[in-house]
Motif scaffolding. Sequence first.
Motif, PDB file in Angstrom:
ATOM      1  N   GLU A 132      -2.302   4.592   9.226  1.00  0.00           N
ATOM      2  CA  GLU A 132      -1.729   5.853   8.715  1.00  0.00           C
ATOM      3  C   GLU A 132      -0.435   6.111   9.486  1.00  0.00           C
ATOM      4  OE1 GLU A 132      -5.298   5.871   9.209  1.00  0.00           O
ATOM      5  OE2 GLU A 132      -5.248   5.402   7.071  1.00  0.00           O
ATOM      6  N   PHE A 133       0.668   5.530   8.964  1.00  0.00           N
ATOM      7  CA  PHE A 133       1.942   5.524   9.692  1.00  0.00           C
ATOM      8  C   PHE A 133       2.811   6.750   9.416  1.00  0.00           C
ATOM      9  CE2 PHE A 133       1.080   0.878   8.950  1.00  0.00           C
ATOM     10  CZ  PHE A 133       0.779   0.567  10.266  1.00  0.00           C
ATOM     11  N   GLN A 134       2.455   7.554   8.407  1.00  0.00           N
ATOM     12  CA  GLN A 134       3.393   8.554   7.882  1.00  0.00           C
ATOM     13  C   GLN A 134       3.960   9.501   8.936  1.00  0.00           C
ATOM     14  OE1 GLN A 134       4.090   7.477   4.823  1.00  0.00           O
ATOM     15  NE2 GLN A 134       5.893   8.732   5.273  1.00  0.00           N
ATOM     16  N   GLY A 153      -0.865  -9.158  10.660  1.00  0.00           N
ATOM     17  CA  GLY A 153      -1.849  -9.250   9.584  1.00  0.00           C
ATOM     18  C   GLY A 153      -1.687  -8.143   8.559  1.00  0.00           C
ATOM     19  N   GLY A 154      -2.827  -7.629   8.099  1.00  0.00           N
ATOM     20  CA  GLY A 154      -2.813  -6.588   7.066  1.00  0.00           C
ATOM     21  C   GLY A 154      -2.038  -5.348   7.512  1.00  0.00           C
ATOM     22  N   GLY A 155      -2.139  -4.976   8.767  1.00  0.00           N
ATOM     23  CA  GLY A 155      -1.423  -3.806   9.299  1.00  0.00           C
ATOM     24  C   GLY A 155       0.080  -3.989   9.233  1.00  0.00           C
ATOM     25  N   ALA A 156       0.557  -5.216   9.471  1.00  0.00           N
ATOM     26  CA  ALA A 156       2.000  -5.501   9.422  1.00  0.00           C
ATOM     27  C   ALA A 156       2.522  -5.392   7.994  1.00  0.00           C
ATOM     28  CB  ALA A 156       2.281  -6.890   9.980  1.00  0.00           C
ATOM     29  N   ASP A 200       5.674   0.598   4.292  1.00  0.00           N
ATOM     30  CA  ASP A 200       5.803   2.047   4.502  1.00  0.00           C
ATOM     31  C   ASP A 200       7.162   2.404   5.119  1.00  0.00           C
ATOM     32  OD1 ASP A 200       3.253   2.206   3.535  1.00  0.00           O
ATOM     33  OD2 ASP A 200       2.359   3.108   5.322  1.00  0.00           O
ATOM     34  N   TYR A 201       7.660   1.535   6.008  1.00  0.00           N
ATOM     35  CA  TYR A 201       8.964   1.767   6.663  1.00  0.00           C
ATOM     36  C   TYR A 201      10.069   1.814   5.598  1.00  0.00           C
ATOM     37  CZ  TYR A 201      12.455   1.444  10.414  1.00  0.00           C
ATOM     38  OH  TYR A 201      13.477   1.705  11.297  1.00  0.00           O
TER      39      TYR A 201
END
Length: 387
Positions: A205-207, A227-230, A236-237
């Motif tokens: 949840e990067f927002q 991985g999936g997070g990257a 999102d960036y």
Amino acid sequence: MRLIETCLIAAAATLAAPLASGQTTAKLKVGLMLPYTGTFTALGNAIENGFKLYVAEQGGKLAGREIDFIKIDDESDPAKATDNVNKLIKRDNVDLIVGTVHSGVAMAMAKVAKETGTLLIVPNAGAGAVTGPMCAPNIFRSSFTNWQPGYATGEAVAKRGHKRVVTITWKYAAGDEMVGGFKEAFEKAGGQVVKELNLPFPNVEFQALLTEIAAVKPDAVFSFFAGGGAVKFVKDYAAAGLKKNIPLYGTGFLTDGTLEAQGADAEGVLTSLHYADSLNTPRDNAFRLAYAKAYKQQPDVYAVQGYDAAQMLAVGLTAVKGDIGKRAELVAAIEKARIDSPRGAFTLSKSHNPVQDFYLRQVTGKENKVIGIASKSLADPGRGCRM
Ligand code: PHB
């Protein structure tokens, strides 16, 4: 000891006994402790594929011994790590362990390996402790320390003229140590880390953090995700509109093995790593072709590290004609080795960690293209653990 166990041990000893030629021929039991679920699933699979590719290239044997693989899914969960590694050692009686990806899990594995003397080859996790304070003659790494790619990226970002940087990562050993390496090099060169942002592993949840970056308006952002997070972070960036104004940097894990899923959102992202897609050396071209043929997909840094873990094991086993019990000779052979890696040949530091070049790469289409050398022959800062 129960009778049945005694018989089994006696039988195993007979099977593993060297032939008159001195060659041990019984099957070697390799424990693969890797993430097969969660955000690092693709990384675990690539490591296993790379390892098995090297074994297949040797005709399915290392130093004359066929291999039985015993796999365990570590789920990238440090809380389960000690139990998992003990299962491989005590229940499955493995001869050695190859693992893992996550630094927190690897630290628990290294502790058990050190206590039991089990040979451990770490094919990714960069926890500094594993080849630092916890290092041991029976522990080797085919990948990197977290400090290395962080430091190399810090030098590169400073050279490109950026002064004020925000860092963002998962809050655990790998993120902390990569940011630490980055900061050391970047601040030494006159830059300033103006804010360090974190979220718990493996959250995505990067927002709120992206909103903070927009408010701070740094010259650039340094990140570690994998991985999936990257995949999600890079997407999102871009979606937050940051990409066009604030250049995104990272250790190369941000864009390795992920470009297919990141698509155009990764275009132009700059990273440094000990591997790249376009090295275009005969060694790497041969590896890439063989990997693509075997698995119908392109290799990445994790595949290379798995392949090289197998190469390191092969060097040690060959020196002792397959007799893994001859520990001192096996360790000495790996320590002296020059590993002919697809990344470029490397040797091991006195802490058993690769001394290697770090490439500066830029995403161009579906490739991490080499655009320079970020750091030449970079060694880990460990003080050594040789026998
Ligand atoms: C780590 O936890 O050490 C780690 C995980 C994934 C990477 C790199 C390092 O891509």
